[in-house]
Design a protein around this motif. Structure first.
Motif, PDB file in Angstrom:
ATOM      1  N   ALA A 263      -9.029  42.662  13.369  1.00  0.00           N
ATOM      2  CA  ALA A 263      -7.584  42.483  13.521  1.00  0.00           C
ATOM      3  C   ALA A 263      -7.255  41.683  14.772  1.00  0.00           C
ATOM      4  N   VAL A 264      -7.910  42.011  15.891  1.00  0.00           N
ATOM      5  CA  VAL A 264      -7.682  41.274  17.144  1.00  0.00           C
ATOM      6  C   VAL A 264      -8.072  39.810  16.976  1.00  0.00           C
ATOM      7  N   THR A 265      -9.237  39.573  16.360  1.00  0.00           N
ATOM      8  CA  THR A 265      -9.709  38.202  16.158  1.00  0.00           C
ATOM      9  C   THR A 265      -8.747  37.411  15.287  1.00  0.00           C
ATOM     10  N   GLU A 266      -8.271  38.039  14.215  1.00  0.00           N
ATOM     11  CA  GLU A 266      -7.365  37.338  13.287  1.00  0.00           C
ATOM     12  C   GLU A 266      -6.041  37.012  13.961  1.00  0.00           C
ATOM     13  N   ILE A 267      -5.503  37.945  14.755  1.00  0.00           N
ATOM     14  CA  ILE A 267      -4.235  37.695  15.456  1.00  0.00           C
ATOM     15  C   ILE A 267      -4.392  36.543  16.445  1.00  0.00           C
ATOM     16  N   LEU A 268      -5.469  36.564  17.224  1.00  0.00           N
ATOM     17  CA  LEU A 268      -5.681  35.497  18.203  1.00  0.00           C
ATOM     18  C   LEU A 268      -5.958  34.160  17.525  1.00  0.00           C
ATOM     19  N   ARG A 269      -6.652  34.198  16.382  1.00  0.00           N
ATOM     20  CA  ARG A 269      -6.907  32.952  15.649  1.00  0.00           C
ATOM     21  C   ARG A 269      -5.602  32.318  15.201  1.00  0.00           C
ATOM     22  N   VAL A 277       8.215  28.938  16.487  1.00  0.00           N
ATOM     23  CA  VAL A 277       9.206  29.684  17.266  1.00  0.00           C
ATOM     24  C   VAL A 277      10.402  28.760  17.462  1.00  0.00           C
ATOM     25  N   GLY A 278      11.482  29.083  16.758  1.00  0.00           N
ATOM     26  CA  GLY A 278      12.627  28.187  16.793  1.00  0.00           C
ATOM     27  C   GLY A 278      12.271  26.855  16.149  1.00  0.00           C
ATOM     28  N   GLY A 279      12.447  25.790  16.882  1.00  0.00           N
ATOM     29  CA  GLY A 279      12.109  24.471  16.346  1.00  0.00           C
ATOM     30  C   GLY A 279      10.787  23.945  16.841  1.00  0.00           C
ATOM     31  N   THR A 280      10.006  24.781  17.546  1.00  0.00           N
ATOM     32  CA  THR A 280       8.731  24.319  18.098  1.00  0.00           C
ATOM     33  C   THR A 280       7.583  25.194  17.591  1.00  0.00           C
ATOM     34  N   ILE A 281       6.379  24.708  17.828  1.00  0.00           N
ATOM     35  CA  ILE A 281       5.173  25.452  17.475  1.00  0.00           C
ATOM     36  C   ILE A 281       4.540  25.985  18.752  1.00  0.00           C
ATOM     37  N   LEU A 282       4.436  27.313  18.849  1.00  0.00           N
ATOM     38  CA  LEU A 282       3.838  27.940  20.016  1.00  0.00           C
ATOM     39  C   LEU A 282       2.377  28.234  19.712  1.00  0.00           C
ATOM     40  N   SER A 283       1.494  27.677  20.516  1.00  0.00           N
ATOM     41  CA  SER A 283       0.067  27.909  20.302  1.00  0.00           C
ATOM     42  C   SER A 283      -0.600  28.265  21.624  1.00  0.00           C
ATOM     43  N   LEU A 284      -1.656  29.049  21.529  1.00  0.00           N
ATOM     44  CA  LEU A 284      -2.421  29.460  22.697  1.00  0.00           C
ATOM     45  C   LEU A 284      -3.654  28.579  22.849  1.00  0.00           C
ATOM     46  N   PRO A 285      -4.241  28.499  24.044  1.00  0.00           N
ATOM     47  CA  PRO A 285      -5.409  27.639  24.256  1.00  0.00           C
ATOM     48  C   PRO A 285      -6.578  28.046  23.364  1.00  0.00           C
ATOM     49  N   ALA A 286      -7.374  27.064  22.962  1.00  0.00           N
ATOM     50  CA  ALA A 286      -8.559  27.333  22.150  1.00  0.00           C
ATOM     51  C   ALA A 286      -9.561  28.165  22.947  1.00  0.00           C
ATOM     52  N   GLY A 287     -10.298  28.995  22.235  1.00  0.00           N
ATOM     53  CA  GLY A 287     -11.291  29.841  22.880  1.00  0.00           C
ATOM     54  C   GLY A 287     -10.758  31.187  23.318  1.00  0.00           C
ATOM     55  N   LEU A 288      -9.469  31.457  23.026  1.00  0.00           N
ATOM     56  CA  LEU A 288      -8.873  32.713  23.453  1.00  0.00           C
ATOM     57  C   LEU A 288      -9.438  33.905  22.683  1.00  0.00           C
ATOM     58  N   VAL A 291     -12.133  35.492  24.757  1.00  0.00           N
ATOM     59  CA  VAL A 291     -11.532  36.165  25.912  1.00  0.00           C
ATOM     60  C   VAL A 291     -10.866  37.461  25.472  1.00  0.00           C
ATOM     61  N   GLY A 292     -10.135  37.400  24.360  1.00  0.00           N
ATOM     62  CA  GLY A 292      -9.447  38.582  23.854  1.00  0.00           C
ATOM     63  C   GLY A 292     -10.410  39.692  23.469  1.00  0.00           C
ATOM     64  N   LEU A 293     -11.489  39.327  22.804  1.00  0.00           N
ATOM     65  CA  LEU A 293     -12.484  40.331  22.424  1.00  0.00           C
ATOM     66  C   LEU A 293     -13.095  40.987  23.656  1.00  0.00           C
ATOM     67  N   GLY A 294     -13.371  40.164  24.672  1.00  0.00           N
ATOM     68  CA  GLY A 294     -13.925  40.712  25.910  1.00  0.00           C
ATOM     69  C   GLY A 294     -12.968  41.689  26.575  1.00  0.00           C
ATOM     70  N   LEU A 295     -11.681  41.341  26.613  1.00  0.00           N
ATOM     71  CA  LEU A 295     -10.691  42.235  27.217  1.00  0.00           C
ATOM     72  C   LEU A 295     -10.571  43.537  26.444  1.00  0.00           C
ATOM     73  N   VAL A 296     -10.585  43.443  25.111  1.00  0.00           N
ATOM     74  CA  VAL A 296     -10.506  44.660  24.295  1.00  0.00           C
ATOM     75  C   VAL A 296     -11.684  45.572  24.589  1.00  0.00           C
ATOM     76  N   MET A 297     -12.879  44.996  24.673  1.00  0.00           N
ATOM     77  CA  MET A 297     -14.065  45.801  24.957  1.00  0.00           C
ATOM     78  C   MET A 297     -13.971  46.470  26.330  1.00  0.00           C
ATOM     79  N   ILE A 298     -13.495  45.720  27.328  1.00  0.00           N
ATOM     80  CA  ILE A 298     -13.372  46.279  28.677  1.00  0.00           C
ATOM     81  C   ILE A 298     -12.381  47.438  28.693  1.00  0.00           C
ATOM     82  N   LEU A 299     -11.233  47.252  28.033  1.00  0.00           N
ATOM     83  CA  LEU A 299     -10.211  48.292  28.012  1.00  0.00           C
ATOM     84  C   LEU A 299     -10.698  49.539  27.287  1.00  0.00           C
TER      85      LEU A 299
END
Length: 323
Positions: A263-269, A277-288, A291-299
């Motif tokens: 679920a975490v991987t799919e959301i970040l993907r 979002v509105g009239g623009t496309i909001l995207s996060l940096p590639a490779g996140l 990073v997200g999986l690592g943070l989940v494991m740490i938490l």
């Protein structure tokens, strides 16, 4: 429960590919749990059995174009070069070969304990990977083998995942499972009570390898391609992460860990791909995703050191402590 999860995932936008990949991972992590969860020995070598299962499926069921196997795998015995069994038979053969190899490897490695056994499983992974990389006449070496029969989708994946969970549960509740967990908790006392620690570990290791071999055949029958590079360290660490996050002390934890990290991987993907979002496309940096999986494991390790399930099993009506 798996069928319900697959249905809900599809309803809320999860693609058939995502659901099928999740079910393949359930098979892999449940197979890993059979040994790691019950024995307490961390194994880095189980993806080798996935590789063995995937290539056994190729040898038995390849290809949609009959002339490709003799052309690409000239080192195979003649009868295997021209055989093309139905996919279910190929899957059974793949599971059988992975299980047989696991019996042989387990009989040797399970004389070790603790860190020594874990390092030995990693040595097996590295050796098997190098062997398949250079066995070009039989595995194709570094080449990608394509045109495999595709038969694994959400329904087949869910069914095989349920079968893997059933096998793991039957082992867990059997006398061999109880004896293995007794050896995990106190090896000296278990031996004093008459438990053959080497035997019960070998049984679990063999059954575990068989289940992971099924996952390898599913992988080949889902993508329609196989390459040696897919079965090494990245997938090894991902499956271990899923098991540890969910909780290696319970079968429910193995399944929950797969679902949580998927679920975490799919959301970040999806966030990486961009959302309107509105009239623009909001995207996060590639490779996140990494990073997200690592943070989940740490938490999870900070707040739930024993994993999400904490060694407990989940039923429809309650959660009870492991015996």
């Amino acid at each position: 429960m798996l069928g319900l999860i697959a249905l809900v995932s599809s309803h809320f936008g999860g693609s058939a590919q995502t659901v099928t990949e999740m079910m393949i991972r359930v098979v892999l992590v449940v197979g890993l749990y059979v040994f790691v969860g019950n024995s307490g020995i961390l194994s880095f070598g189980h993806i080798s059995f996935m590789s063995i299962g995937a290539y056994a499926f190729v040898w038995l069921s390849c290809c949609t174009l009959p002339m490709l196997k003799p052309m690409n795998l000239r080192g195979l015995p003649i009868f295997l070069q021209h055989i093309a069994l139905p996919s279910p038979i190929g899957l059974l053969g793949a599971a059988a070969l992975a299980g047989i190899v696991a019996i042989v490897v387990g009989a040797i490695l399970m004389r070790l304990s603790g860190t020594a056994a874990s390092i030995a499983t990693f040595a097996f992974l590295a050796g098997q990977y190098a062997f398949y990389m250079n066995w070009s006449g039989v595995t194709g070496g570094t080449a990608l083998l394509a045109n495999l029969p595709v038969f694994v989708g959400p329904a087949v994946g869910t069914g095989l995942a349920a079968l893997a969970i059933l096998i793991a549960w039957l082992h867990q509740e059997s006398r061999y499972g109880f004896m293995l967990r007794a050896a995990r908790d106190d090896q000296t006392a278990a031996k004093g009570s008459g438990v053959n620690v080497w035997f019960v570990r070998t049984v679990a290791f063999s059954l575990s390898g068989l289940i992971v071999g099924i996952g390898g055949a599913m992988h080949a029958g889902f993508l329609g391609i196989v390459t040696v590079d897919a079965f090494y360290l990245p997938l090894t660490f991902l499956t271990l992460a899923m098991l540890i996050v969910g909780g290696s002390g319970s079968l429910s934890g193995a399944v929950i860990g797969v679902m949580a990290l998927t679920a975490v991987t799919e959301i970040l993907r999806r966030l990486e791909a961009g959302i309107p979002v509105g009239g623009t496309i909001l995207s996060l940096p590639a490779g996140l995703q990494e990073v997200g999986l690592g943070l989940v494991m740490i938490l999870v390790m900070m707040f739930r050191p024993a994993g999400i399930m904490g060694g407990r099993e989940l039923t429809f009506g309650s959660i009870w402590p492991r015996r």
